[in-house]
Design a protein around this motif. Structure first.
Motif, PDB file in Angstrom:
ATOM      1  N   GLY A  39      87.498 -11.638  36.291  1.00  0.00           N
ATOM      2  CA  GLY A  39      88.404 -10.948  35.381  1.00  0.00           C
ATOM      3  C   GLY A  39      88.512  -9.474  35.723  1.00  0.00           C
ATOM      4  O   GLY A  39      87.608  -8.880  36.313  1.00  0.00           O
ATOM      5  N   VAL A  40      89.637  -8.874  35.347  1.00  0.00           N
ATOM      6  CA  VAL A  40      89.866  -7.443  35.560  1.00  0.00           C
ATOM      7  C   VAL A  40      90.007  -6.793  34.190  1.00  0.00           C
ATOM      8  O   VAL A  40      91.051  -6.904  33.547  1.00  0.00           O
ATOM      9  CB  VAL A  40      91.134  -7.191  36.407  1.00  0.00           C
ATOM     10  CG1 VAL A  40      91.329  -5.693  36.631  1.00  0.00           C
ATOM     11  CG2 VAL A  40      91.034  -7.925  37.744  1.00  0.00           C
ATOM     12  N   ASP A  41      88.936  -6.154  33.738  1.00  0.00           N
ATOM     13  CA  ASP A  41      88.983  -5.459  32.449  1.00  0.00           C
ATOM     14  C   ASP A  41      89.124  -3.965  32.690  1.00  0.00           C
ATOM     15  O   ASP A  41      89.064  -3.483  33.831  1.00  0.00           O
ATOM     16  CB  ASP A  41      87.724  -5.755  31.631  1.00  0.00           C
ATOM     17  CG  ASP A  41      86.510  -5.074  32.224  1.00  0.00           C
ATOM     18  OD1 ASP A  41      85.916  -4.225  31.538  1.00  0.00           O
ATOM     19  OD2 ASP A  41      86.152  -5.375  33.380  1.00  0.00           O
ATOM     20  N   ARG A 297      98.803 -12.292  35.295  1.00  0.00           N
ATOM     21  CA  ARG A 297      98.973 -12.488  36.737  1.00  0.00           C
ATOM     22  C   ARG A 297      97.645 -12.832  37.396  1.00  0.00           C
ATOM     23  O   ARG A 297      96.581 -12.416  36.932  1.00  0.00           O
ATOM     24  CB  ARG A 297      99.550 -11.228  37.387  1.00  0.00           C
ATOM     25  CG  ARG A 297     101.010 -10.974  37.050  1.00  0.00           C
ATOM     26  CD  ARG A 297     101.572  -9.796  37.834  1.00  0.00           C
ATOM     27  NE  ARG A 297     101.477 -10.002  39.280  1.00  0.00           N
ATOM     28  CZ  ARG A 297     101.888  -9.102  40.179  1.00  0.00           C
ATOM     29  NH1 ARG A 297     102.415  -7.959  39.773  1.00  0.00           N
ATOM     30  NH2 ARG A 297     101.772  -9.346  41.468  1.00  0.00           N
ATOM     31  N   VAL A 298      97.743 -13.595  38.463  1.00  0.00           N
ATOM     32  CA  VAL A 298      96.574 -13.982  39.254  1.00  0.00           C
ATOM     33  C   VAL A 298      96.739 -13.387  40.645  1.00  0.00           C
ATOM     34  O   VAL A 298      97.711 -13.678  41.345  1.00  0.00           O
ATOM     35  CB  VAL A 298      96.446 -15.517  39.338  1.00  0.00           C
ATOM     36  CG1 VAL A 298      95.236 -15.895  40.169  1.00  0.00           C
ATOM     37  CG2 VAL A 298      96.356 -16.126  37.943  1.00  0.00           C
ATOM     38  N   PHE A 299      95.789 -12.535  41.044  1.00  0.00           N
ATOM     39  CA  PHE A 299      95.814 -11.895  42.347  1.00  0.00           C
ATOM     40  C   PHE A 299      94.758 -12.527  43.249  1.00  0.00           C
ATOM     41  O   PHE A 299      93.687 -12.905  42.781  1.00  0.00           O
ATOM     42  CB  PHE A 299      95.502 -10.396  42.222  1.00  0.00           C
ATOM     43  CG  PHE A 299      96.581  -9.571  41.575  1.00  0.00           C
ATOM     44  CD1 PHE A 299      97.441  -8.795  42.338  1.00  0.00           C
ATOM     45  CD2 PHE A 299      96.720  -9.555  40.186  1.00  0.00           C
ATOM     46  CE1 PHE A 299      98.423  -8.014  41.743  1.00  0.00           C
ATOM     47  CE2 PHE A 299      97.697  -8.779  39.582  1.00  0.00           C
ATOM     48  CZ  PHE A 299      98.556  -8.014  40.362  1.00  0.00           C
ATOM     49  N   PRO A 300      95.001 -12.606  44.557  1.00  0.00           N
ATOM     50  CA  PRO A 300      93.943 -13.035  45.486  1.00  0.00           C
ATOM     51  C   PRO A 300      92.922 -11.912  45.653  1.00  0.00           C
ATOM     52  O   PRO A 300      93.208 -10.736  45.375  1.00  0.00           O
ATOM     53  CB  PRO A 300      94.699 -13.304  46.785  1.00  0.00           C
ATOM     54  CG  PRO A 300      95.904 -12.419  46.715  1.00  0.00           C
ATOM     55  CD  PRO A 300      96.280 -12.352  45.264  1.00  0.00           C
ATOM     56  N   LEU A 301      91.738 -12.273  46.143  1.00  0.00           N
ATOM     57  CA  LEU A 301      90.651 -11.297  46.263  1.00  0.00           C
ATOM     58  C   LEU A 301      91.061 -10.081  47.081  1.00  0.00           C
ATOM     59  O   LEU A 301      90.717  -8.948  46.716  1.00  0.00           O
ATOM     60  CB  LEU A 301      89.423 -11.965  46.882  1.00  0.00           C
ATOM     61  CG  LEU A 301      88.186 -11.065  47.047  1.00  0.00           C
ATOM     62  CD1 LEU A 301      87.672 -10.601  45.700  1.00  0.00           C
ATOM     63  CD2 LEU A 301      87.088 -11.804  47.807  1.00  0.00           C
ATOM     64  N   GLU A 303      93.686  -8.575  47.180  1.00  0.00           N
ATOM     65  CA  GLU A 303      94.595  -7.697  46.438  1.00  0.00           C
ATOM     66  C   GLU A 303      93.950  -7.197  45.149  1.00  0.00           C
ATOM     67  O   GLU A 303      94.631  -6.850  44.186  1.00  0.00           O
ATOM     68  CB  GLU A 303      95.905  -8.425  46.135  1.00  0.00           C
ATOM     69  CG  GLU A 303      96.721  -8.763  47.377  1.00  0.00           C
ATOM     70  CD  GLU A 303      98.033  -9.460  47.053  1.00  0.00           C
ATOM     71  OE1 GLU A 303      98.463  -9.403  45.873  1.00  0.00           O
ATOM     72  OE2 GLU A 303      98.623 -10.068  47.968  1.00  0.00           O
ATOM     73  N   THR A 304      92.622  -7.116  45.137  1.00  0.00           N
ATOM     74  CA  THR A 304      91.901  -6.644  43.952  1.00  0.00           C
ATOM     75  C   THR A 304      92.343  -5.239  43.553  1.00  0.00           C
ATOM     76  O   THR A 304      92.514  -4.939  42.365  1.00  0.00           O
ATOM     77  CB  THR A 304      90.384  -6.662  44.212  1.00  0.00           C
ATOM     78  OG1 THR A 304      89.967  -8.012  44.435  1.00  0.00           O
ATOM     79  CG2 THR A 304      89.614  -6.094  43.031  1.00  0.00           C
ATOM     80  N   ALA A 305      92.528  -4.355  44.516  1.00  0.00           N
ATOM     81  CA  ALA A 305      92.962  -2.994  44.204  1.00  0.00           C
ATOM     82  C   ALA A 305      94.303  -3.000  43.478  1.00  0.00           C
ATOM     83  O   ALA A 305      94.509  -2.260  42.504  1.00  0.00           O
ATOM     84  CB  ALA A 305      93.055  -2.157  45.480  1.00  0.00           C
ATOM     85  N   ALA A 306      95.223  -3.844  43.920  1.00  0.00           N
ATOM     86  CA  ALA A 306      96.527  -3.943  43.264  1.00  0.00           C
ATOM     87  C   ALA A 306      96.380  -4.478  41.844  1.00  0.00           C
ATOM     88  O   ALA A 306      97.098  -4.049  40.928  1.00  0.00           O
ATOM     89  CB  ALA A 306      97.455  -4.847  44.077  1.00  0.00           C
ATOM     90  N   ALA A 307      95.449  -5.410  41.643  1.00  0.00           N
ATOM     91  CA  ALA A 307      95.215  -5.960  40.306  1.00  0.00           C
ATOM     92  C   ALA A 307      94.712  -4.880  39.356  1.00  0.00           C
ATOM     93  O   ALA A 307      95.150  -4.792  38.197  1.00  0.00           O
ATOM     94  CB  ALA A 307      94.210  -7.110  40.392  1.00  0.00           C
ATOM     95  N   VAL A 322      91.395 -12.257  39.312  1.00  0.00           N
ATOM     96  CA  VAL A 322      91.349 -12.287  40.769  1.00  0.00           C
ATOM     97  C   VAL A 322      90.698 -13.592  41.200  1.00  0.00           C
ATOM     98  O   VAL A 322      89.580 -13.924  40.764  1.00  0.00           O
ATOM     99  CB  VAL A 322      90.557 -11.100  41.319  1.00  0.00           C
ATOM    100  CG1 VAL A 322      90.304 -11.268  42.812  1.00  0.00           C
ATOM    101  CG2 VAL A 322      91.280  -9.786  41.044  1.00  0.00           C
ATOM    102  N   THR A 323      91.375 -14.361  42.046  1.00  0.00           N
ATOM    103  CA  THR A 323      90.801 -15.599  42.554  1.00  0.00           C
ATOM    104  C   THR A 323      89.999 -15.309  43.826  1.00  0.00           C
ATOM    105  O   THR A 323      90.428 -14.525  44.678  1.00  0.00           O
ATOM    106  CB  THR A 323      91.876 -16.648  42.868  1.00  0.00           C
ATOM    107  OG1 THR A 323      92.816 -16.094  43.800  1.00  0.00           O
ATOM    108  CG2 THR A 323      92.602 -17.059  41.611  1.00  0.00           C
ATOM    109  N   ILE A 324      88.861 -15.957  43.932  1.00  0.00           N
ATOM    110  CA  ILE A 324      87.991 -15.721  45.084  1.00  0.00           C
ATOM    111  C   ILE A 324      88.237 -16.781  46.156  1.00  0.00           C
ATOM    112  O   ILE A 324      88.257 -16.500  47.316  1.00  0.00           O
ATOM    113  CB  ILE A 324      86.505 -15.743  44.668  1.00  0.00           C
ATOM    114  CG1 ILE A 324      86.281 -14.872  43.416  1.00  0.00           C
ATOM    115  CG2 ILE A 324      85.619 -15.287  45.818  1.00  0.00           C
ATOM    116  CD1 ILE A 324      86.700 -13.435  43.548  1.00  0.00           C
TER     117      ILE A 324
END
Length: 324
Positions: A39-41, A297-301, A303-307, A322-324
């Motif tokens: 998760g991105v909190d 939204r679901v970002f790939p690993l 693209e974590t910075a973009a998330a 973020v999916t790993i």
């Protein structure tokens, strides 16, 4: 293992990169989790940027990050258990709060991990731990919301806000939610009784006074917020960023606490407690159909910075993962 790492503080796009690092060691009371989704909190941005500065003094490193991997909420499978762990076994599907979750493996204290609700996807589960715990404790413990009370939630469309709306409704409250135009439909869909579009409406124009106000996404003055409360109402300030590098909004929370003893209203701030008992309470609400995590939204690993940037800029409708 593959991980997103940073060697210095700064904006995510400038300091984060993909790298191969060693898997973390697991303590006696910890589990090693194979992260499926992280998760991105809001805390992910704070720890990446190192702002406001007091964040660095909380053990994360003054000049540079002590741990190069960010991310503190996850859904995944137990890969190994510490010597003192008896509640989980290898292969169990779990979710909770850990350390270094923007990676293929992360460690977590067993006291912050619970079984993943079976009908949730890993994406939904990863969106839940920190935001849902914050919302539950704000609604239940700080505002002490009761059936029939009028509750105003400012910042209702974000990670904490979407959980707060649903939890307050589960407790029987009449919920008025505040959000922007593009998120009105979402907030209505999760159960808000009334929605105020702050871009076109004055939040206090209806002259309604609330038993509790949760300020999750704003910098409104204490004077303005107190005008929205009943004489014996409760204000709970949850986060509420101002962008300051030194205090970042904490100053307003401190003023609220200092003022509270001298007025009839209760003005509070709090730091959420990350614990399995409350996360299990969230799971119960989810399994009862009263709460559903909202994933935008679901970002790939990679693209974590973009998330993190997407979340920081206020675009998210619910949570980003973020999916790993």
């Amino acid at each position: 293992m593959k991980a997103i790492v940073q060697d210095e503080y700064g904006e995510a796009a400038a300091v984060m990169r993909s790298d191969k690092i060693d898997e973390p060691d697991v303590g006696a009371a910890e589990v090693l989790v194979e992260v499926v989704v992280a998760g991105v909190d809001r805390g992910a941005w704070h720890l990446t940027a190192g702002l406001p500065y007091p964040v660095r003094l909380a053990g994360y490193g003054v000049r540079a990050p002590k741990d190069p991997v960010r991310g503190r909420e996850f859904a995944g499978r137990v890969a190994a258990v510490g010597s003192d762990v008896t509640t989980f076994g290898v292969g169990d599907e779990v979710y909770g709060v850990g350390e270094g979750c923007f990676a293929e493996y992360a460690r977590a204290e067993v006291s912050k991990v619970v079984p993943k609700p079976k009908h949730l996807t890993f994406e939904q589960a990863a969106a839940t731990p920190i935001s849902a715990l914050t919302a539950l404790q704000a609604v239940r413990d700080q505002a002490k919301v009761q059936a029939g009370q009028k509750v105003l939630i400012i910042g209702a469309s974000g990670g904490v806000g979407t959980f707060a709306v649903q939890i307050a409704k589960a407790f029987g409250a009449v919920v008025t939610a505040v959000c922007s135009t593009t998120k009105v439909d979402l907030v209505r869909s999760i159960g808000a009784d009334h929605v105020i579009d702050y871009s076109t409406e004055d939040i206090g124009a209806n002259r309604v006074r609330y038993d509790a106000v949760l300020d999750i996404g704003g910098g409104r003055s204490l004077t303005e917020l107190r005008r929205l409360l009943e004489p014996k109402g409760t204000l709970v300030i949850v986060g509420s960023e101002t962008g300051g590098r030194w205090l970042g909004g904490i100053d307003r929370q401190l003023r609220a606490v200092l003022l509270s003893p001298f007025v009839s209203q209760k003005l509070t701030m709090f730091v959420s407690s990350e614990n399995a008992a409350d996360l299990a309470a969230v799971s119960a609400l989810i399994e009862a159909g009263q709460v559903t995590p909202v994933v935008d939204r679901v970002f790939p690993l990679n693209e974590t910075a973009a998330a993190i940037t997407y979340m920081r800029d206020g675009h998210a409708r619910g949570k980003v993962v973020v999916t790993i």
